[in-house]
Design a protein around this motif. Structure first.
Motif, PDB file in Angstrom:
ATOM      1  N   LEU A   4       0.893  -1.175   0.042  1.00  0.00           N
ATOM      2  CA  LEU A   4       0.027  -0.148   0.019  1.00  0.00           C
ATOM      3  C   LEU A   4       0.850   1.204   0.121  1.00  0.00           C
ATOM      4  O   LEU A   4       1.725   1.419   0.715  1.00  0.00           O
ATOM      5  N   THR A   5       0.733   1.790  -1.065  1.00  0.00           N
ATOM      6  CA  THR A   5       1.355   3.233  -1.014  1.00  0.00           C
ATOM      7  C   THR A   5       0.470   4.636  -0.946  1.00  0.00           C
ATOM      8  O   THR A   5      -0.743   4.582  -1.775  1.00  0.00           O
ATOM      9  N   LEU A   6       0.911   5.153   0.331  1.00  0.00           N
ATOM     10  CA  LEU A   6      -0.184   6.386   0.475  1.00  0.00           C
ATOM     11  C   LEU A   6       0.744   7.534  -0.238  1.00  0.00           C
ATOM     12  O   LEU A   6       1.749   8.006   0.073  1.00  0.00           O
ATOM     13  N   ASN A  29      -1.201  -1.455  -9.320  1.00  0.00           N
ATOM     14  CA  ASN A  29      -1.854  -2.200  -9.936  1.00  0.00           C
ATOM     15  C   ASN A  29      -3.610  -1.590  -9.633  1.00  0.00           C
ATOM     16  O   ASN A  29      -4.425  -1.834 -10.387  1.00  0.00           O
ATOM     17  N   LEU A  30      -3.829  -0.866  -8.639  1.00  0.00           N
ATOM     18  CA  LEU A  30      -4.945  -0.423  -8.301  1.00  0.00           C
ATOM     19  C   LEU A  30      -5.092   1.060  -7.432  1.00  0.00           C
ATOM     20  O   LEU A  30      -3.954   1.075  -6.437  1.00  0.00           O
ATOM     21  N   ILE A  31      -5.813   1.878  -7.807  1.00  0.00           N
ATOM     22  CA  ILE A  31      -5.930   3.085  -7.184  1.00  0.00           C
ATOM     23  C   ILE A  31      -7.454   3.122  -6.676  1.00  0.00           C
ATOM     24  O   ILE A  31      -8.336   3.104  -7.421  1.00  0.00           O
ATOM     25  N   LEU A  32      -7.687   3.320  -5.421  1.00  0.00           N
ATOM     26  CA  LEU A  32      -8.731   3.428  -4.648  1.00  0.00           C
ATOM     27  C   LEU A  32      -9.126   4.916  -4.446  1.00  0.00           C
ATOM     28  O   LEU A  32      -8.306   5.827  -3.836  1.00  0.00           O
ATOM     29  N   ILE A  33     -10.357   5.507  -4.992  1.00  0.00           N
ATOM     30  CA  ILE A  33     -10.745   6.920  -4.754  1.00  0.00           C
ATOM     31  C   ILE A  33     -12.009   7.078  -3.877  1.00  0.00           C
ATOM     32  O   ILE A  33     -12.997   6.188  -4.459  1.00  0.00           O
ATOM     33  N   ARG A  48      -9.908  12.456  -9.984  1.00  0.00           N
ATOM     34  CA  ARG A  48      -9.966  11.760 -11.335  1.00  0.00           C
ATOM     35  C   ARG A  48      -9.185  12.513 -12.308  1.00  0.00           C
ATOM     36  O   ARG A  48      -8.606  11.926 -13.248  1.00  0.00           O
ATOM     37  N   ASP A  49      -9.307  13.757 -12.196  1.00  0.00           N
ATOM     38  CA  ASP A  49      -8.582  14.669 -13.217  1.00  0.00           C
ATOM     39  C   ASP A  49      -6.947  14.363 -12.981  1.00  0.00           C
ATOM     40  O   ASP A  49      -6.200  14.257 -13.933  1.00  0.00           O
ATOM     41  N   ILE A  50      -6.591  14.170 -11.780  1.00  0.00           N
ATOM     42  CA  ILE A  50      -5.315  13.956 -11.529  1.00  0.00           C
ATOM     43  C   ILE A  50      -4.858  12.616 -12.256  1.00  0.00           C
ATOM     44  O   ILE A  50      -3.798  12.648 -12.715  1.00  0.00           O
ATOM     45  N   LEU A 104      -1.153  -1.271  -4.239  1.00  0.00           N
ATOM     46  CA  LEU A 104      -2.556  -0.461  -4.086  1.00  0.00           C
ATOM     47  C   LEU A 104      -2.007   0.882  -3.619  1.00  0.00           C
ATOM     48  O   LEU A 104      -1.113   1.162  -2.915  1.00  0.00           O
ATOM     49  N   ALA A 105      -2.592   1.989  -4.471  1.00  0.00           N
ATOM     50  CA  ALA A 105      -2.239   3.222  -4.024  1.00  0.00           C
ATOM     51  C   ALA A 105      -3.546   4.147  -3.497  1.00  0.00           C
ATOM     52  O   ALA A 105      -4.893   3.810  -4.223  1.00  0.00           O
ATOM     53  N   LEU A 106      -3.499   4.887  -2.610  1.00  0.00           N
ATOM     54  CA  LEU A 106      -4.459   5.958  -2.186  1.00  0.00           C
ATOM     55  C   LEU A 106      -3.773   7.281  -2.392  1.00  0.00           C
ATOM     56  O   LEU A 106      -2.821   7.513  -1.978  1.00  0.00           O
ATOM     57  N   LEU A 107      -4.668   8.091  -2.770  1.00  0.00           N
ATOM     58  CA  LEU A 107      -4.182   9.523  -3.169  1.00  0.00           C
ATOM     59  C   LEU A 107      -4.514  10.462  -2.135  1.00  0.00           C
ATOM     60  O   LEU A 107      -6.004  10.552  -1.805  1.00  0.00           O
ATOM     61  N   VAL A 108      -3.881  10.791  -0.968  1.00  0.00           N
ATOM     62  CA  VAL A 108      -4.075  11.717  -0.009  1.00  0.00           C
ATOM     63  C   VAL A 108      -3.746  13.190  -0.146  1.00  0.00           C
ATOM     64  O   VAL A 108      -2.904  13.492  -0.720  1.00  0.00           O
TER      65      VAL A 108
END
Length: 249
Positions: A4-6, A29-33, A48-50, A104-108
């Motif tokens: 998991l990358t924050l 592999n996956l970005i959760l928004i 989404r735009d980013i 997995l990535a989460l955009l903080v």
């Protein structure tokens, strides 16, 4: 193994994305928004735009409904229960979309280290390897927008919340106070004598708003403008810095 990358994404401006953040997003592999309700749909659109601007690789993007915090009862217990609920949703999405493991990535918003609970929520995921990509904070965006230094020469800085400022007043010994997560203009509870304020909302965004000046004059102006902006957009994210004039004594 789930990695998991924050990823700190700054304050809404795609230009805030660092090269390290872009690499991390493209390696996922996956970005959760998270979706936070219709009133805050702008925040989903910005993420989404980013993604649209940064992603060159094929990365799966999945949106999920963010649990709502119970505002009643004990504050700390309510936050802990809310974090438990968010972690449970993350686990469900991981099991559904990365059953064999992966990245997995989460955009903080801003940076994961500064008044953000993503790291604390990630601790609730046993066996998940967590890494962080630093982002531009709202404090950096605020001082840059006003072209001011964070600290006075050899002076101290205290970063606090609106809740604590209203409950405890100006932090003892602090030359400069930065206030985050203030939903109710806590600066109005202070003695404004000798205090200047630099305020910013929607920092880095198209509708960025700035105000600055002596607190005695600016407090009602900022409170009024803040209310109008919140009514117009349905949400507001703001931060402010206050500084006391040096004592002649």
């Amino acid at each position: 193994m789930i990695e998991l990358t924050l990823i700190g994404i700054g304050t809404g401006n795609p230009d805030h994305i660092t090269m390290q953040a872009a690499r991390a997003m493209n390696a996922a592999n996956l970005i959760l928004i998270p979706r936070k309700g219709e009133a805050k749909s702008d925040l989903v659109d910005l993420r989404r735009d980013i993604c649209a601007q940064v992603l060159a690789a094929t990365v799966r993007i999945v949106e999920f409904d963010m649990p709502v915090r119970d505002a009643g009862g004990d504050y700390a217990q309510g936050v802990q229960a809310w974090h438990d609920a968010i972690a449970a949703v993350w686990r469900e999405e991981i099991a559904r979309h990365l059953p064999a493991g992966g990245k997995l990535a989460l955009l903080v918003w801003g940076d994961p280290s500064l008044y953000d609970s993503t790291l604390r929520i990630a601790e609730r995921l046993p066996g998940v390897k967590v890494s962080v990509v630093a982002g531009i904070t709202s404090i950096q965006a605020l001082t840059a927008a006003h072209a001011i230094p964070l600290n006075p020469l050899a002076g101290s800085v205290v970063i606090t919340t609106g809740r604590r400022l209203r409950a405890h007043g100006w932090p003892p010994g602090a030359d400069t106070v930065v206030v985050m997560l203030d939903g109710g203009c806590a600066f109005e509870a202070l003695d404004p004598a000798g205090v200047s304020i630099w305020w910013g909302a929607y920092l880095g965004m198209e509708h960025q708003a700035l105000e600055s000046g002596p607190l005695a004059r600016m407090a009602p102006l900022i409170a009024g403008r803040r209310a109008r902006l919140r009514a117009r957009h349905g949400w507001i994210m703001d931060v402010y810095l206050m500084r006391k004039e040096p004592s002649n004594g």
